[in-house]
Design a protein around this motif. Structure first.
Motif, PDB file in Angstrom:
ATOM      1  N   THR B  48      -9.040 -29.483 -19.121  1.00 15.88           N
ATOM      2  CA  THR B  48      -7.874 -29.460 -20.002  1.00 15.88           C
ATOM      3  C   THR B  48      -7.545 -28.036 -20.422  1.00 15.88           C
ATOM      4  O   THR B  48      -6.377 -27.630 -20.429  1.00 15.88           O
ATOM      5  N   GLN B  88      -3.128 -34.807 -22.298  1.00 19.45           N
ATOM      6  CA  GLN B  88      -4.222 -35.781 -22.301  1.00 19.45           C
ATOM      7  C   GLN B  88      -4.056 -36.793 -23.426  1.00 19.45           C
ATOM      8  O   GLN B  88      -4.302 -37.979 -23.253  1.00 19.45           O
ATOM      9  N   ASP B 160      -2.795 -34.619 -17.100  1.00 19.71           N
ATOM     10  CA  ASP B 160      -4.178 -34.519 -17.549  1.00 19.71           C
ATOM     11  C   ASP B 160      -4.741 -35.924 -17.697  1.00 19.71           C
ATOM     12  O   ASP B 160      -4.410 -36.636 -18.637  1.00 19.71           O
ATOM     13  N   GLU B 161      -5.573 -36.313 -16.756  1.00 22.87           N
ATOM     14  CA  GLU B 161      -6.166 -37.653 -16.717  1.00 22.87           C
ATOM     15  C   GLU B 161      -5.118 -38.751 -16.874  1.00 22.87           C
ATOM     16  O   GLU B 161      -5.201 -39.563 -17.793  1.00 22.87           O
TER      17      GLU B 161
HETATM   18 MG   LIG Z   1      -9.627 -32.910 -20.794  1.00 23.81          MG
END
Ligand SMILES: [Mg+2]
Ligand SMILES: Nc1ncnc2c1ncn2[C@@H]1O[C@H](COP(=O)(O)OP(=O)(O)OP(=O)(O)O)[C@@H](O)[C@H]1O
Lengths: 362, 303
Positions: B48, B88, B160-161
């Motif tokens: 991140t 995220q 992010d994810e």
């Molecule tokens: Mg992360």
């Protein structure tokens, strides 16, 4: 951040709409910023409304034979509705009426009864007129058959007294606006930081100016709504707020006060890490200020120390600024010092909070 | 664009510390235009942080960085409309519905509401359009957040994810969407914990741990490069562990459900199993990115 201060007008519009819709859907915020202050207004307005003395207090200047006869004829009856003081100083007596200490001044000039009273309280004014016209009528009736009748001449004194509603309304309104501005700014700032909305907006091509302006715009609109609601309710005949000629000057006072208290909220939001902390800190600032700054306790009746302390309270300038132009009948220019102080405070605190500002929660 | 831009992202020697914690400790990589690039690593690897520096949300302590030929820090208004970012943690306006959220974001980019509604449809949220963002399920919120990142048709997309909170079905749908976006010519950079996700989607992956890139390359090449055994497993009870020790067999493990044989020469083992008619529940698994991670760090990969 770089870039132009204001981005696309479209961006500003959609940000404003998003914030406005979000606010209107927030029941708690609506209750807190409008309903509760209005309830206070209704409550205090009703409680203090009935403070006009059951008896009217009259100052007899010189000898008023008619009144003396009437008192002698029916002492118990008149004693129940009026108290009579004697004086020889007309100017001082009129002043007492202007200030609301006494209700009427009565003199007798030949066969004419001269009554001067204040219309600050319409109920009292009505009683004064009724009582003296009945005294004159009775005297006429008693002297039936004589050629000349008695006459009644009534006139109003210029009113300088403040009825409770005239300071309750600006005081509570000042408190409502201060809370709305400070809590709104503080909680919004912390909330945006927590929900990462600030970071997300930072990634969109919108200027900080638009984001801040949209939020400030929302608070200004809210403050004007608070003002409108307060005026609408307080000027109902039941509460009897009489607006002075230059009352419109309260609008810039309200707007500047909102900016000042938003800047306090901005500072609180910059140093707080959670909404609970922001709420607590804002409460610690606003609540005592409501008592010390003349919002809950009218400064006219406050002890000297409190009046001295009040000069250090930003809320004082908001409240007295509004009071001067709304209720005291002072000219538009009388609000300018308050406006200047509030704007100055807003500028200084905004600068300080820009330095303390953090984009991220950690 | 007239200028020739060989790379979408170029990163050299990127460093970032939070006090004593070194989040990113000297990372270098390039992402080609049109590439699907993955950053893979366990919690706290620095994924991140790396992404946020590249997006322009954070300043690096040190290093060189160029995104679409521009410097992302300080905030670069020229770059912002060209990139799309899904953070995220989902971030929405308070008390706005899903449709209002994406329309608001769209209008910040000058994108009409019609296009915003289409995007909502694309991520399968049309039916939840009138639901407030805070009432959406985790997976729905994530899809909305992705839709908001894509609504202005960015050239370069950061995620992010993105599949973190999604159920398997939604995850697969999102994979399809991401492949589609990439096939349209957009560059996609995503971080993930999931080896399988990186293997299926990414042209190249950077495997990160402790703030450093351990290895970078195409998933197949990374897997090929490591000297890792093939795992052959059958249902337990057909063969004892001792009987399974064919020539060339390494570890044999029986957990009561399946018997797993690790070998570098699968052919004779499979022949041997067939000869003993012990093929029930047969599965053959080659090396995966998980093995690559194990090989690189000596640690089991646990996301
Ligand atoms: Mg992360
Ligand atoms: N704002 C911050 N302040 C202090 N430390 C931070 C901050 N952000 C990240 N870190 C630390 O930096 C390191 C890398 O964090 P980062 O969020 O980049 O990891 P990640 O790979 O994204 O992990 P995850 O898979 O859990 O999302 C971690 O040790 C983390 O604790």
């Amino acid at each position: 951040m770089t870039g132009p201060l204001l981005g696309r007008p479209l961006a500003l519009r959609s940000l404003s709409r998003a914030m406005f819709v979000g606010f209107v859907r927030d029941r708690a915020a609506l209750v807190f910023s409008i309903l509760i202050p209005v309830l206070f207004l209704v409550l205090f307005g009703s409680i203090y409304k009935s403070t006009s003395a059951a008896k009217i207090s009259v100052i007899e200047v010189g000898r008023v034979a008619l009144l003396d006869q009437a008192q002698a004829a029916a002492p118990a009856q008149l004693g129940r509705i009026m108290t009579v003081a004697h004086s020889t100083d007309l100017a001082a007596s009129l002043d007492a009426v202007r200030k609301g200490t006494d209700d009427a001044v009565v003199q007798q000039r030949g066969r004419t009864l001269v009554v001067r009273y204040s219309i600050a309280d319409q109920t009292t004014a009505g009683i004064v007129q009724a009582v003296f016209s009945s005294i004159v009528q009775q005297a006429d009736a008693a002297a039936a058959g004589r050629t000349d009748g008695y006459q009644l001449a009534t006139s109003q004194v210029e009113d300088k007294s403040l009825q409770p509603i005239q300071y309750i309304a600006p005081g509570l309104l000042g408190w409502a606006i201060a809370s709305g501005g400070a809590f709104g700014a503080a909680i919004t700032l912390v909330g945006w930081r927590q929900t990462k909305l600030l970071r997300r907006l930072r990634l969109a091509p919108v200027s900080v100016g638009s984001v801040v302006l949209a939020r400030v715009g929302l608070s200004l609109v809210l403050a004007l709504v608070q003002l409108a609601v307060f005026l609408a309710i307080a000027t109902l005949p039941y509460f009897g707020l009489r607006l002075s000629a230059d009352w419109w000057m309260a609008i810039p006072v309200v707007l500047c006060g909102t900016l000042a208290f938003m800047s306090i909220g901005l500072l609180v939001g910059s140093v707080s890490t959670s909404q609970q902390a922001a709420t607590a800190i804002a409460n610690v600032i606003i609540l005592p200020m409501a008592f010390l700054g003349g919002a809950f306790v009218p400064l006219d009746f406050a002890p000297a120390w409190l009046r001295d302390v009040s000069y250090a309270m930003p809320l004082r300038y908001l409240v007295t600024g509004m009071q001067n132009v709304m209720a005291r009948g002072e000219g538009a220019a009388s609000a300018l010092p308050a406006i200047g102080i509030l704007l100055g405070l807003a500028a200084v605190l905004t600068l300080v909070s820009v330095r303390a500002f953090r984009w991220d929660a950690v | 664009m007239v200028t020739t831009m060989p790379t979408a992202i170029s990163v050299r020697g990127l460093r970032k510390s939070y006090g004593p914690v070194v989040a990113v400790g000297g990372v270098s990589f390039d992402v080609e235009l049109g590439e699907f690039f993955g950053i893979l690593g366990p919690n706290g690897a620095g994924k991140t942080t790396t992404l946020e520096i590249v997006e322009g949300l954070r300043a690096a302590d040190d290093g060189e960085l160029s995104v679409l030929g521009l410097a992302p820090w300080p905030r670069n208004p020229e770059l912002l409309p060209r990139i799309g970012v899904q953070l995220q943690a989902s971030s929405f306006f308070e008390r706005l519905t899903a449709r209002e959220q994406i329309r608001t974001f769209a209008s910040l980019y000058g994108v009409p509401a019609r296009r915003a509604d289409q995007m909502l449809e694309t991520v399968g949220l049309t039916d939840s359009g009138a639901v407030r963002a805070e009432k959406l399920s985790g997976g729905q919120a994530q899809r909305l957040s992705i839709a908001c990142a894509l609504v202005h048709d960015p050239e370069l997309v950061f995620m992010d994810e993105p599949t973190g909170a999604l159920d398997p079905q939604a995850r697969r749908n999102l994979w399809d969407l991401l492949r589609q976006i990439n096939a349209d010519g957009r560059t996609v950079v995503l971080t993930t914990h999931h080896m399988d996700e990186a293997e299926t989607l990414c042209d190249r992956v950077a495997i990160m741990d402790h703030g450093e890139i351990l290895k970078l390359g195409a998933p197949a090449a990374l897997v090929r490069d490591i000297d890792s055994p093939v795992r052959i497993s059958i249902e337990s009870g057909q063969l004892t562990a001792a009987d399974a020790r064919f020539p060339g067999v390494g570890d044999v493990a029986d957990d009561g459900v399946s018997l797993t044989i690790a070998t570098r020469e699968p052919a004779p083992v499979l022949a041997g199993l067939a000869g003993r008619r012990a093929l029930a529940g047969l599965r053959v698994q080659g090396a995966t990115l998980e093995d690559v991670f194990l090989d690189l760090t000596g640690r089991e990969y646990r996301a």
